[in-house]
Design a protein around this motif. Structure first.
Motif, mmCIF file in Angstrom:
data_model
loop_
_atom_site.group_PDB
_atom_site.id
_atom_site.type_symbol
_atom_site.label_atom_id
_atom_site.label_comp_id
_atom_site.label_asym_id
_atom_site.label_seq_id
_atom_site.Cartn_x
_atom_site.Cartn_y
_atom_site.Cartn_z
ATOM 1 N N ILE A 111 0.848 -1.192 0.000
ATOM 2 C CA ILE A 111 0.000 0.000 0.000
ATOM 3 C C ILE A 111 0.883 1.241 0.000
ATOM 4 O O ILE A 111 1.879 1.323 0.722
ATOM 5 N N ASP A 112 0.495 2.227 -0.785
ATOM 6 C CA ASP A 112 1.231 3.484 -0.907
ATOM 7 C C ASP A 112 1.249 4.202 0.444
ATOM 8 O O ASP A 112 0.228 4.250 1.144
ATOM 9 N N PRO A 113 2.399 4.774 0.849
ATOM 10 C CA PRO A 113 2.457 5.489 2.138
ATOM 11 C C PRO A 113 1.460 6.648 2.222
ATOM 12 O O PRO A 113 0.924 6.928 3.292
ATOM 13 N N GLY A 114 1.197 7.324 1.106
ATOM 14 C CA GLY A 114 0.220 8.415 1.115
ATOM 15 C C GLY A 114 -1.177 7.915 1.436
ATOM 16 O O GLY A 114 -1.954 8.577 2.123
ATOM 17 N N THR A 115 -1.476 6.722 0.945
ATOM 18 C CA THR A 115 -2.777 6.134 1.228
ATOM 19 C C THR A 115 -2.882 5.766 2.699
ATOM 20 O O THR A 115 -3.924 5.977 3.334
ATOM 21 N N LYS A 116 -1.794 5.231 3.254
ATOM 22 C CA LYS A 116 -1.794 4.893 4.680
ATOM 23 C C LYS A 116 -1.981 6.147 5.532
ATOM 24 O O LYS A 116 -2.732 6.160 6.504
ATOM 25 N N GLN A 117 -1.307 7.245 5.125
ATOM 26 C CA GLN A 117 -1.412 8.495 5.878
ATOM 27 C C GLN A 117 -2.839 9.046 5.796
ATOM 28 O O GLN A 117 -3.389 9.490 6.801
ATOM 29 N N ALA A 118 -3.443 8.983 4.603
ATOM 30 C CA ALA A 118 -4.814 9.476 4.449
ATOM 31 C C ALA A 118 -5.773 8.645 5.283
ATOM 32 O O ALA A 118 -6.704 9.188 5.910
ATOM 33 N N ALA A 119 -5.555 7.327 5.340
ATOM 34 C CA ALA A 119 -6.417 6.469 6.147
ATOM 35 C C ALA A 119 -6.276 6.800 7.628
ATOM 36 O O ALA A 119 -7.265 6.833 8.374
ATOM 37 N N ARG A 120 -5.025 7.068 8.076
ATOM 38 C CA ARG A 120 -4.806 7.435 9.477
ATOM 39 C C ARG A 120 -5.495 8.759 9.811
ATOM 40 O O ARG A 120 -6.123 8.908 10.858
ATOM 41 N N GLN A 121 -5.364 9.743 8.899
ATOM 42 C CA GLN A 121 -5.997 11.045 9.124
ATOM 43 C C GLN A 121 -7.515 10.900 9.193
ATOM 44 O O GLN A 121 -8.174 11.517 10.035
ATOM 45 N N LEU A 122 -8.066 10.081 8.311
ATOM 46 C CA LEU A 122 -9.505 9.868 8.318
ATOM 47 C C LEU A 122 -9.946 9.194 9.615
ATOM 48 O O LEU A 122 -10.943 9.586 10.222
ATOM 49 N N LYS A 123 -9.180 8.214 10.049
ATOM 50 C CA LYS A 123 -9.492 7.518 11.307
ATOM 51 C C LYS A 123 -9.427 8.486 12.481
ATOM 52 O O LYS A 123 -10.301 8.488 13.353
ATOM 53 N N ASP A 124 -8.392 9.338 12.515
ATOM 54 C CA ASP A 124 -8.252 10.317 13.588
ATOM 55 C C ASP A 124 -9.408 11.313 13.584
ATOM 56 O O ASP A 124 -9.907 11.709 14.642
ATOM 57 N N THR A 125 -9.820 11.722 12.403
ATOM 58 C CA THR A 125 -10.916 12.677 12.286
ATOM 59 C C THR A 125 -12.214 12.060 12.788
ATOM 60 O O THR A 125 -12.985 12.697 13.499
ATOM 61 N N VAL A 126 -12.446 10.814 12.431
ATOM 62 C CA VAL A 126 -13.686 10.152 12.818
ATOM 63 C C VAL A 126 -13.715 9.877 14.321
ATOM 64 O O VAL A 126 -14.729 10.086 14.985
ATOM 65 N N THR A 127 -12.589 9.433 14.859
ATOM 66 C CA THR A 127 -12.555 9.096 16.300
ATOM 67 C C THR A 127 -12.340 10.322 17.170
ATOM 68 O O THR A 127 -12.493 10.234 18.390
ATOM 69 N N GLY A 128 -11.927 11.442 16.595
ATOM 70 C CA GLY A 128 -11.721 12.653 17.368
ATOM 71 C C GLY A 128 -10.351 12.731 18.005
ATOM 72 O O GLY A 128 -10.148 13.500 18.930
ATOM 73 N N ASN A 129 -9.406 11.944 17.542
ATOM 74 C CA ASN A 129 -8.048 11.959 18.081
ATOM 75 C C ASN A 129 -7.148 12.857 17.223
ATOM 76 O O ASN A 129 -6.030 12.505 16.908
ATOM 77 N N GLY A 130 -7.643 14.020 16.846
ATOM 78 C CA GLY A 130 -6.874 14.929 15.987
ATOM 79 C C GLY A 130 -5.635 15.455 16.640
ATOM 80 O O GLY A 130 -5.459 15.388 17.850
ATOM 81 N N ASP A 131 -4.735 15.998 15.848
ATOM 82 C CA ASP A 131 -3.439 16.524 16.357
ATOM 83 C C ASP A 131 -3.631 17.741 17.211
ATOM 84 O O ASP A 131 -4.285 18.637 17.065
#
Length: 131
Positions: A111-131
């Motif tokens: 899997i492309d690293p950019g895709t992994k990063q986008a998935a992590r950002q989406l997960k953080d946004t949904v769960t509310g664990n933003g930076d």
């Protein structure tokens, strides 16, 4: 005046015909009369049984496998090495489809690293664990 009465009569007639058509369609006044009705002519037609498609596919696969094996055997006698893909696909007809999908979707590649990063950002946004 006559022209007005004549055109009014036409409009009312057309309206009534359309209304009658819609009412008869809504209440199914003609029933099954519009469908073709047929009785079997011969006794064979009533007792006709169709073989299952699975059985026909199995017979066809066996024929393909046998023909491929015969061809490979003849070519081996002449000294030509042959991979028997037809026999393989006859045994598992979905194998070529699965390989084609795997190749087109790049399922064997990481899997492309950019895709992994986008998935992590989406997960953080949904769960509310933003930076």
């Amino acid at each position: 005046m006559n022209r007005l009465v004549s055109s009014l009569r036409r409009i009312i007639t057309i309206f009534l015909v359309v209304l009658a058509f819609f009412v008869s369609t809504a209440f199914d006044q003609h029933g099954n009369q519009l469908q073709a009705q047929a009785e079997p002519v011969t006794p064979e037609a009533t007792g006709y049984q169709v073989d299952s498609d699975n059985n026909q596919a199995r017979i066809k696969a066996e024929r393909i496998k046998d023909n491929a094996e015969k061809s490979a055997k003849l070519l081996e006698e002449e000294g030509i090495k042959v991979t028997n893909r037809a026999a393989e696909s006859a045994q598992d007809p979905n194998k070529n489809i699965i390989d084609s999908v795997r190749e087109k979707l790049n399922l064997d590649e990481p899997i492309d690293p950019g895709t992994k990063q986008a998935a992590r950002q989406l997960k953080d946004t949904v769960t509310g664990n933003g930076d």
